[in-house]
Design an enzyme around this catalytic site. Sequence first.
Site, PDB file in Angstrom:
ATOM      1  N   GLU A   1      -3.317   7.752  -3.989  1.00  0.00           N
ATOM      2  CA  GLU A   1      -3.257   6.397  -3.432  1.00  0.00           C
ATOM      3  C   GLU A   1      -2.944   5.278  -4.551  1.00  0.00           C
ATOM      4  O   GLU A   1      -3.444   5.410  -5.393  1.00  0.00           O
ATOM      5  CB  GLU A   1      -4.388   6.095  -2.803  1.00  0.00           C
TER       6      GLU A   1
ATOM      7  N   TYR B   1       0.618  -1.171   0.066  1.00  0.00           N
ATOM      8  CA  TYR B   1       0.095  -0.120   0.073  1.00  0.00           C
ATOM      9  C   TYR B   1       0.933   1.423   0.023  1.00  0.00           C
ATOM     10  O   TYR B   1       1.779   1.268   0.845  1.00  0.00           O
ATOM     11  CB  TYR B   1      -0.827   0.070   1.258  1.00  0.00           C
TER      12      TYR B   1
END
Length: 389
Positions: free
Chosen positions: A197, A109
Amino acid sequence: MKIHEYQARQILTAHGIPVPAAEVVRTPEAAAEAFKTLGAPMCVVKAQVYAGGRGKAGFVKLVHSADEARAAAKFMLTHRMMSYQTGPEGVPVSVLLVAPGVEIEKEYYLGITLDRTRHTATLIASAEGGVEIEEVAKKSPEKVIKEPMHPLLGLSPFQARAVAFKLGFSGKFVGEAAKIMINLAKAFIETDASLAEINPLVLTKDGKIQAIDAKFNFDDNALYRHADLAAMADESQERPLDVRARKANLNYIALDGNIGCLVNGAGLAMATMDIVKLYGAEPANFLDVGGSVTAEGAVEAFRIILSDPKVKGILVNIFGGIAKCDLIAEALVAAGKEVGFKIPVVVRLEGTNVEQARKILAAAHSQMPTLATATDLTDAAKKVCAAVA
Ligand code: ADP
Ligand code: MG
Protein backbone atom coordinates in the site's frame (compact mmCIF):
# COMPACT_ATOMS: atom_id res chain seq x y z
CA MET A 1 4.00 -10.49 9.01
CA LYS A 2 4.24 -6.73 9.07
CA ILE A 3 7.24 -4.43 8.59
CA HIS A 4 7.93 -0.79 9.29
CA GLU A 5 7.42 2.07 6.84
CA TYR A 6 11.17 2.64 6.48
CA GLN A 7 11.60 -1.00 5.43
CA ALA A 8 8.63 -0.85 3.07
CA ARG A 9 10.24 2.21 1.48
CA GLN A 10 13.32 0.09 0.72
CA ILE A 11 11.13 -2.37 -1.20
CA LEU A 12 9.51 0.46 -3.16
CA THR A 13 12.91 1.97 -3.99
CA ALA A 14 14.23 -1.41 -5.12
CA HIS A 15 11.26 -1.59 -7.50
CA GLY A 16 11.86 1.81 -9.05
CA ILE A 17 9.06 3.66 -7.25
CA PRO A 18 10.05 7.27 -6.42
CA VAL A 19 10.42 7.70 -2.65
CA PRO A 20 12.03 10.84 -1.18
CA ALA A 21 15.30 10.31 0.72
CA ALA A 22 14.94 10.03 4.51
CA GLU A 23 16.87 9.20 7.66
CA VAL A 24 16.09 6.47 10.18
CA VAL A 25 16.82 7.57 13.77
CA ARG A 26 16.45 6.24 17.30
CA THR A 27 17.17 9.26 19.52
CA PRO A 28 15.98 12.90 19.70
CA GLU A 29 19.56 14.06 19.05
CA ALA A 30 19.80 11.93 15.91
CA ALA A 31 16.47 13.40 14.74
CA ALA A 32 17.91 16.93 15.09
CA GLU A 33 21.01 15.83 13.15
CA ALA A 34 18.86 14.25 10.46
CA PHE A 35 16.97 17.53 10.01
CA LYS A 36 20.29 19.27 9.31
CA THR A 37 21.57 16.48 7.03
CA LEU A 38 18.41 16.50 4.92
CA GLY A 39 18.77 20.27 4.51
CA ALA A 40 15.09 20.81 3.74
CA PRO A 41 13.22 23.89 5.03
CA MET A 42 10.72 21.54 6.70
CA CYS A 43 10.71 17.85 7.55
CA VAL A 44 8.27 15.30 8.95
CA VAL A 45 9.15 13.17 11.97
CA LYS A 46 7.24 9.88 11.73
CA ALA A 47 6.89 7.16 14.36
CA GLN A 48 7.71 3.73 12.94
CA VAL A 49 5.06 1.38 14.26
CA TYR A 50 3.07 -1.60 12.98
CA ALA A 51 -0.11 0.46 12.75
CA GLY A 52 -1.62 3.17 10.63
CA GLY A 53 -3.51 6.25 11.71
CA ARG A 54 -0.30 7.91 12.88
CA GLY A 55 -1.12 11.25 11.29
CA LYS A 56 -4.37 11.65 13.23
CA ALA A 57 -2.71 10.40 16.43
CA GLY A 58 -0.03 13.13 16.29
CA PHE A 59 2.80 10.76 15.41
CA VAL A 60 3.52 12.31 11.98
CA LYS A 61 4.72 15.80 12.78
CA LEU A 62 5.80 18.60 10.48
CA VAL A 63 8.86 20.41 11.89
CA HIS A 64 10.69 23.53 10.73
CA SER A 65 13.93 23.39 12.69
CA ALA A 66 16.38 20.93 14.27
CA ASP A 67 15.01 21.93 17.70
CA GLU A 68 11.45 21.15 16.65
CA ALA A 69 12.63 17.82 15.21
CA ARG A 70 14.32 16.98 18.53
CA ALA A 71 11.20 17.87 20.54
CA ALA A 72 8.87 15.89 18.27
CA ALA A 73 11.21 12.89 18.43
CA LYS A 74 11.43 13.12 22.21
CA PHE A 75 7.65 13.12 22.52
CA MET A 76 7.19 10.14 20.17
CA LEU A 77 9.96 8.05 21.74
CA THR A 78 8.50 8.49 25.23
CA HIS A 79 4.84 7.81 24.40
CA ARG A 80 3.01 4.80 23.05
CA MET A 81 1.10 5.52 19.86
CA MET A 82 -2.60 4.86 20.05
CA SER A 83 -4.85 4.95 16.98
CA TYR A 84 -8.04 3.26 15.82
CA GLN A 85 -5.79 0.48 14.56
CA THR A 86 -4.01 -0.32 17.85
CA GLY A 87 -6.57 -0.70 20.63
CA PRO A 88 -6.33 1.27 23.88
CA GLU A 89 -2.97 -0.21 24.91
CA GLY A 90 -1.21 1.39 21.91
CA VAL A 91 2.20 0.39 20.52
CA PRO A 92 5.70 1.37 21.68
CA VAL A 93 7.82 3.68 19.51
CA SER A 94 11.57 3.11 19.29
CA VAL A 95 12.39 4.03 15.68
CA LEU A 96 11.57 7.23 13.79
CA LEU A 97 11.80 8.32 10.18
CA VAL A 98 12.78 11.89 9.39
CA ALA A 99 11.79 12.78 5.82
CA PRO A 100 11.82 16.04 3.90
CA GLY A 101 8.43 17.75 3.92
CA VAL A 102 6.83 17.99 0.52
CA GLU A 103 4.34 20.59 -0.74
CA ILE A 104 1.39 18.44 -1.60
CA GLU A 105 -0.90 19.28 -4.52
CA LYS A 106 -3.02 16.12 -4.25
CA GLU A 107 -3.02 12.83 -2.31
CA TYR A 108 -3.91 9.49 -3.93
CA TYR A 109 -4.39 6.00 -2.56
CA LEU A 110 -2.83 2.91 -4.16
CA GLY A 111 -3.04 -0.56 -2.67
CA ILE A 112 -2.90 -4.18 -3.73
CA THR A 113 -4.46 -6.96 -1.75
CA LEU A 114 -6.18 -10.27 -2.27
CA ASP A 115 -9.82 -10.10 -3.34
CA ARG A 116 -11.18 -13.36 -1.97
CA THR A 117 -14.44 -13.21 -3.91
CA ARG A 118 -12.57 -12.83 -7.22
CA HIS A 119 -9.82 -15.25 -6.18
CA THR A 120 -7.07 -12.90 -7.33
CA ALA A 121 -5.01 -9.93 -6.24
CA THR A 122 -6.67 -6.60 -6.94
CA LEU A 123 -5.35 -3.08 -7.40
CA ILE A 124 -7.31 -0.56 -5.35
CA ALA A 125 -6.93 3.12 -6.19
CA SER A 126 -8.55 6.40 -5.26
CA ALA A 127 -8.05 10.05 -6.07
CA GLU A 128 -9.19 10.77 -2.51
CA GLY A 129 -6.16 9.31 -0.74
CA GLY A 130 -4.70 10.31 2.60
CA VAL A 131 -5.72 9.92 6.20
CA GLU A 132 -9.47 9.80 5.43
CA ILE A 133 -9.34 6.84 3.03
CA GLU A 134 -11.41 4.57 5.33
CA GLU A 135 -14.16 7.20 5.41
CA VAL A 136 -14.04 7.54 1.61
CA ALA A 137 -14.40 3.78 1.22
CA LYS A 138 -17.34 3.76 3.64
CA LYS A 139 -19.24 6.85 2.49
CA SER A 140 -18.38 7.10 -1.22
CA PRO A 141 -17.37 3.63 -2.41
CA GLU A 142 -17.78 4.85 -6.01
CA LYS A 143 -14.59 6.86 -5.49
CA VAL A 144 -12.60 3.67 -4.95
CA ILE A 145 -11.43 1.99 -8.16
CA LYS A 146 -10.84 -1.77 -8.16
CA GLU A 147 -8.88 -3.47 -10.93
CA PRO A 148 -8.40 -7.24 -10.58
CA MET A 149 -4.98 -8.56 -11.60
CA HIS A 150 -4.58 -11.61 -13.81
CA PRO A 151 -3.25 -14.42 -11.59
CA LEU A 152 -0.42 -15.24 -14.03
CA LEU A 153 0.12 -12.05 -16.04
CA GLY A 154 -0.09 -9.61 -13.13
CA LEU A 155 -1.18 -6.04 -13.73
CA SER A 156 -1.14 -5.27 -17.45
CA PRO A 157 0.04 -1.87 -18.73
CA PHE A 158 -3.38 -1.16 -20.30
CA GLN A 159 -5.07 -1.73 -16.93
CA ALA A 160 -2.63 0.56 -15.12
CA ARG A 161 -3.13 3.31 -17.72
CA ALA A 162 -6.92 3.00 -17.48
CA VAL A 163 -6.69 3.42 -13.69
CA ALA A 164 -4.32 6.39 -14.08
CA PHE A 165 -6.89 8.10 -16.33
CA LYS A 166 -9.70 7.33 -13.87
CA LEU A 167 -7.60 8.93 -11.11
CA GLY A 168 -7.56 12.10 -13.20
CA PHE A 169 -3.90 12.05 -14.29
CA SER A 170 -3.10 13.59 -17.64
CA GLY A 171 -0.07 14.20 -19.86
CA LYS A 172 3.23 12.68 -18.70
CA PHE A 173 1.72 11.81 -15.30
CA VAL A 174 -0.40 9.02 -16.84
CA GLY A 175 2.70 7.04 -17.77
CA GLU A 176 4.44 7.79 -14.47
CA ALA A 177 1.48 6.77 -12.34
CA ALA A 178 0.91 3.63 -14.44
CA LYS A 179 4.55 2.62 -14.00
CA ILE A 180 4.25 2.99 -10.24
CA MET A 181 1.17 0.73 -10.23
CA ILE A 182 2.89 -1.91 -12.36
CA ASN A 183 5.99 -1.83 -10.16
CA LEU A 184 3.89 -2.01 -6.99
CA ALA A 185 2.14 -5.07 -8.46
CA LYS A 186 5.53 -6.66 -9.20
CA ALA A 187 6.71 -5.97 -5.65
CA PHE A 188 3.49 -7.49 -4.29
CA ILE A 189 3.99 -10.72 -6.25
CA GLU A 190 7.75 -11.01 -5.69
CA THR A 191 7.55 -10.56 -1.92
CA ASP A 192 4.48 -12.82 -1.48
CA ALA A 193 2.73 -9.87 0.09
CA SER A 194 -0.82 -9.91 1.38
CA LEU A 195 -0.92 -6.10 1.28
CA ALA A 196 1.20 -3.53 -0.58
CA GLU A 197 0.00 0.00 0.00
CA ILE A 198 1.06 3.56 -0.80
CA ASN A 199 -1.13 6.06 1.05
CA PRO A 200 -0.64 8.75 0.16
CA LEU A 201 0.94 8.72 -3.26
CA VAL A 202 1.31 12.45 -3.81
CA LEU A 203 1.51 14.86 -6.68
CA THR A 204 3.76 17.64 -5.39
CA LYS A 205 3.30 21.31 -6.16
CA ASP A 206 6.53 21.18 -8.18
CA GLY A 207 5.13 18.42 -10.38
CA LYS A 208 6.54 15.15 -9.03
CA ILE A 209 4.75 11.94 -8.16
CA GLN A 210 6.14 10.41 -4.94
CA ALA A 211 5.26 7.72 -2.43
CA ILE A 212 5.34 9.31 1.02
CA ASP A 213 3.94 6.45 3.07
CA ALA A 214 4.40 2.74 2.47
CA LYS A 215 3.02 -0.39 4.03
CA PHE A 216 3.61 -4.09 3.32
CA ASN A 217 2.18 -7.18 5.00
CA PHE A 218 3.48 -10.60 4.01
CA ASP A 219 1.97 -14.07 3.88
CA ASP A 220 3.53 -15.89 6.86
CA ASN A 221 3.30 -19.19 5.00
CA ALA A 222 5.65 -17.86 2.30
CA LEU A 223 8.26 -16.37 4.64
CA TYR A 224 10.45 -19.46 4.42
CA ARG A 225 11.48 -18.29 0.95
CA HIS A 226 12.17 -14.67 2.01
CA ALA A 227 14.88 -14.80 4.67
CA ASP A 228 15.63 -11.12 4.06
CA LEU A 229 12.04 -10.13 4.83
CA ALA A 230 11.72 -12.47 7.80
CA ALA A 231 14.83 -10.82 9.28
CA MET A 232 13.01 -7.47 9.30
CA ALA A 233 10.52 -8.57 11.99
CA ASP A 234 10.33 -6.30 15.02
CA GLU A 235 8.92 -8.26 17.95
CA SER A 236 8.55 -5.15 20.10
CA GLN A 237 5.55 -4.26 17.92
CA GLU A 238 3.66 -7.45 18.62
CA ARG A 239 1.77 -8.45 21.75
CA PRO A 240 4.14 -10.47 23.95
CA LEU A 241 1.71 -13.40 24.14
CA ASP A 242 1.50 -13.55 20.33
CA VAL A 243 5.30 -13.78 20.08
CA ARG A 244 5.46 -16.55 22.70
CA ALA A 245 2.69 -18.49 20.97
CA ARG A 246 4.40 -18.27 17.59
CA LYS A 247 7.70 -19.49 19.02
CA ALA A 248 5.91 -22.51 20.48
CA ASN A 249 4.19 -23.17 17.11
CA LEU A 250 0.77 -22.42 18.57
CA ASN A 251 -1.96 -20.65 16.62
CA TYR A 252 -3.16 -18.19 19.23
CA ILE A 253 -5.47 -15.19 18.93
CA ALA A 254 -6.45 -13.27 22.05
CA LEU A 255 -10.16 -12.41 22.39
CA ASP A 256 -12.26 -10.51 24.92
CA GLY A 257 -14.06 -13.23 26.90
CA ASN A 258 -13.14 -15.09 30.09
CA ILE A 259 -13.02 -18.75 29.04
CA GLY A 260 -9.61 -19.88 27.88
CA CYS A 261 -9.75 -22.54 25.17
CA LEU A 262 -7.05 -25.11 24.50
CA VAL A 263 -7.91 -27.19 21.46
CA ASN A 264 -6.16 -29.24 18.80
CA GLY A 265 -7.19 -28.40 15.27
CA ALA A 266 -8.43 -25.09 13.90
CA GLY A 267 -11.90 -26.39 13.02
CA LEU A 268 -12.36 -27.92 16.46
CA ALA A 269 -11.13 -24.67 18.02
CA MET A 270 -13.80 -22.74 16.09
CA ALA A 271 -16.48 -25.25 17.16
CA THR A 272 -15.30 -24.94 20.76
CA MET A 273 -15.68 -21.17 20.70
CA ASP A 274 -19.15 -21.59 19.19
CA ILE A 275 -20.29 -23.94 21.93
CA VAL A 276 -18.89 -21.67 24.65
CA LYS A 277 -21.03 -18.87 23.21
CA LEU A 278 -24.02 -21.23 22.87
CA TYR A 279 -23.94 -21.81 26.63
CA GLY A 280 -23.79 -18.11 27.38
CA ALA A 281 -20.09 -17.32 27.92
CA GLU A 282 -17.39 -15.74 25.76
CA PRO A 283 -14.06 -17.31 24.72
CA ALA A 284 -10.88 -15.56 25.90
CA ASN A 285 -8.90 -16.85 22.97
CA PHE A 286 -8.67 -19.00 19.90
CA LEU A 287 -5.91 -21.55 20.44
CA ASP A 288 -5.07 -24.41 18.15
CA VAL A 289 -2.13 -26.36 19.55
CA GLY A 290 -1.81 -28.25 16.28
CA GLY A 291 -1.94 -31.93 15.48
CA SER A 292 1.61 -32.78 16.50
CA VAL A 293 1.76 -30.88 19.78
CA THR A 294 4.49 -31.84 22.26
CA ALA A 295 4.21 -31.91 26.05
CA GLU A 296 6.31 -28.72 26.27
CA GLY A 297 4.07 -27.06 23.67
CA ALA A 298 0.97 -27.93 25.69
CA VAL A 299 2.51 -26.63 28.94
CA GLU A 300 3.45 -23.39 27.19
CA ALA A 301 -0.13 -23.18 25.87
CA PHE A 302 -1.42 -23.30 29.46
CA ARG A 303 1.08 -20.68 30.55
CA ILE A 304 -0.06 -18.38 27.74
CA ILE A 305 -3.76 -18.86 28.51
CA LEU A 306 -3.22 -18.37 32.24
CA SER A 307 -1.16 -15.22 31.80
CA ASP A 308 -4.31 -13.47 30.53
CA PRO A 309 -5.84 -12.08 33.76
CA LYS A 310 -9.34 -12.11 32.22
CA VAL A 311 -9.39 -15.90 32.10
CA LYS A 312 -11.70 -17.33 34.78
CA GLY A 313 -12.03 -20.88 33.46
CA ILE A 314 -10.40 -23.12 30.86
CA LEU A 315 -11.97 -25.55 28.46
CA VAL A 316 -9.59 -28.18 27.13
CA ASN A 317 -11.01 -29.92 24.07
CA ILE A 318 -8.70 -32.51 22.53
CA PHE A 319 -9.39 -35.10 19.92
CA GLY A 320 -6.36 -37.34 20.32
CA GLY A 321 -5.01 -38.50 17.01
CA ILE A 322 -1.43 -37.66 16.17
CA ALA A 323 -1.10 -36.10 19.64
CA LYS A 324 -2.43 -38.90 21.79
CA CYS A 325 -4.79 -38.26 24.70
CA ASP A 326 -2.38 -39.62 27.34
CA LEU A 327 0.33 -37.16 26.23
CA ILE A 328 -2.14 -34.31 26.55
CA ALA A 329 -3.28 -35.56 29.97
CA GLU A 330 0.33 -35.74 31.16
CA ALA A 331 1.01 -32.27 29.84
CA LEU A 332 -2.10 -31.05 31.63
CA VAL A 333 -0.93 -32.50 34.91
CA ALA A 334 2.59 -31.12 34.37
CA ALA A 335 1.13 -27.69 33.60
CA GLY A 336 -1.07 -27.89 36.69
CA LYS A 337 1.95 -28.69 38.85
CA GLU A 338 3.98 -25.88 37.34
CA VAL A 339 1.49 -23.04 37.15
CA GLY A 340 -1.13 -24.25 39.65
CA PHE A 341 -4.74 -24.33 38.48
CA LYS A 342 -6.45 -21.78 40.69
CA ILE A 343 -9.40 -21.60 38.29
CA PRO A 344 -11.70 -24.36 36.96
CA VAL A 345 -10.21 -26.43 34.14
CA VAL A 346 -12.72 -28.68 32.36
CA VAL A 347 -11.28 -31.35 30.12
CA ARG A 348 -12.94 -33.15 27.26
CA LEU A 349 -10.73 -35.82 25.71
CA GLU A 350 -11.65 -38.29 22.98
CA GLY A 351 -9.62 -40.48 20.69
CA THR A 352 -6.42 -42.52 20.86
CA ASN A 353 -5.42 -43.67 24.37
CA VAL A 354 -8.38 -41.91 25.97
CA GLU A 355 -8.66 -44.60 28.68
CA GLN A 356 -5.07 -44.08 29.88
CA ALA A 357 -5.67 -40.33 29.76
CA ARG A 358 -8.74 -40.60 32.00
CA LYS A 359 -6.72 -42.63 34.52
CA ILE A 360 -3.95 -40.01 34.57
CA LEU A 361 -6.49 -37.23 35.16
CA ALA A 362 -8.39 -39.19 37.81
CA ALA A 363 -5.13 -39.87 39.67
CA ALA A 364 -4.24 -36.16 39.59
CA HIS A 365 -7.64 -35.02 40.85
CA SER A 366 -6.77 -35.14 44.56
CA GLN A 367 -3.85 -32.73 44.00
CA MET A 368 -5.76 -30.56 41.54
CA PRO A 369 -9.33 -30.15 42.76
CA THR A 370 -10.22 -27.54 40.13
CA LEU A 371 -9.50 -30.03 37.35
CA ALA A 372 -12.72 -31.64 36.10
CA THR A 373 -13.40 -34.07 33.28
CA ALA A 374 -16.44 -34.07 31.03
CA THR A 375 -18.28 -36.89 29.32
CA ASP A 376 -18.63 -35.00 26.03
CA LEU A 377 -18.27 -31.54 24.51
CA THR A 378 -21.74 -30.34 25.54
CA ASP A 379 -21.10 -31.45 29.12
CA ALA A 380 -17.70 -29.73 29.07
CA ALA A 381 -19.11 -26.45 27.75
CA LYS A 382 -21.97 -26.47 30.27
CA LYS A 383 -19.59 -27.17 33.14
CA VAL A 384 -17.06 -24.49 32.29
CA CYS A 385 -19.74 -21.88 31.54
CA ALA A 386 -21.49 -22.64 34.83
CA ALA A 387 -18.18 -22.37 36.67
CA VAL A 388 -17.56 -18.79 35.51
CA ALA A 389 -21.18 -17.59 35.62
P1 ADP B 1 -0.46 7.51 8.49
O1 ADP B 1 -1.00 6.86 7.27
O2 ADP B 1 0.01 6.53 9.51
O3 ADP B 1 -1.40 8.52 9.08
P2 ADP B 1 1.28 9.04 6.69
O4 ADP B 1 2.71 8.85 6.44
O5 ADP B 1 0.37 8.66 5.59
O6 ADP B 1 0.87 8.34 8.06
O7 ADP B 1 1.08 10.58 7.02
C1 ADP B 1 -0.18 11.17 7.27
C2 ADP B 1 -0.34 12.45 6.47
O8 ADP B 1 0.72 13.34 6.80
C3 ADP B 1 -0.25 12.25 4.96
O9 ADP B 1 -1.50 11.91 4.40
C4 ADP B 1 0.25 13.61 4.50
O10 ADP B 1 -0.82 14.50 4.37
C5 ADP B 1 1.13 14.07 5.65
N1 ADP B 1 2.55 13.77 5.35
C6 ADP B 1 3.20 12.61 5.55
N2 ADP B 1 4.48 12.68 5.12
C7 ADP B 1 4.65 13.91 4.63
C8 ADP B 1 5.75 14.64 4.02
N3 ADP B 1 6.94 14.05 3.84
N4 ADP B 1 5.53 15.91 3.65
C9 ADP B 1 4.34 16.50 3.82
N5 ADP B 1 3.28 15.91 4.38
C10 ADP B 1 3.41 14.63 4.78
MG1 MG C 1 -0.60 6.78 5.35
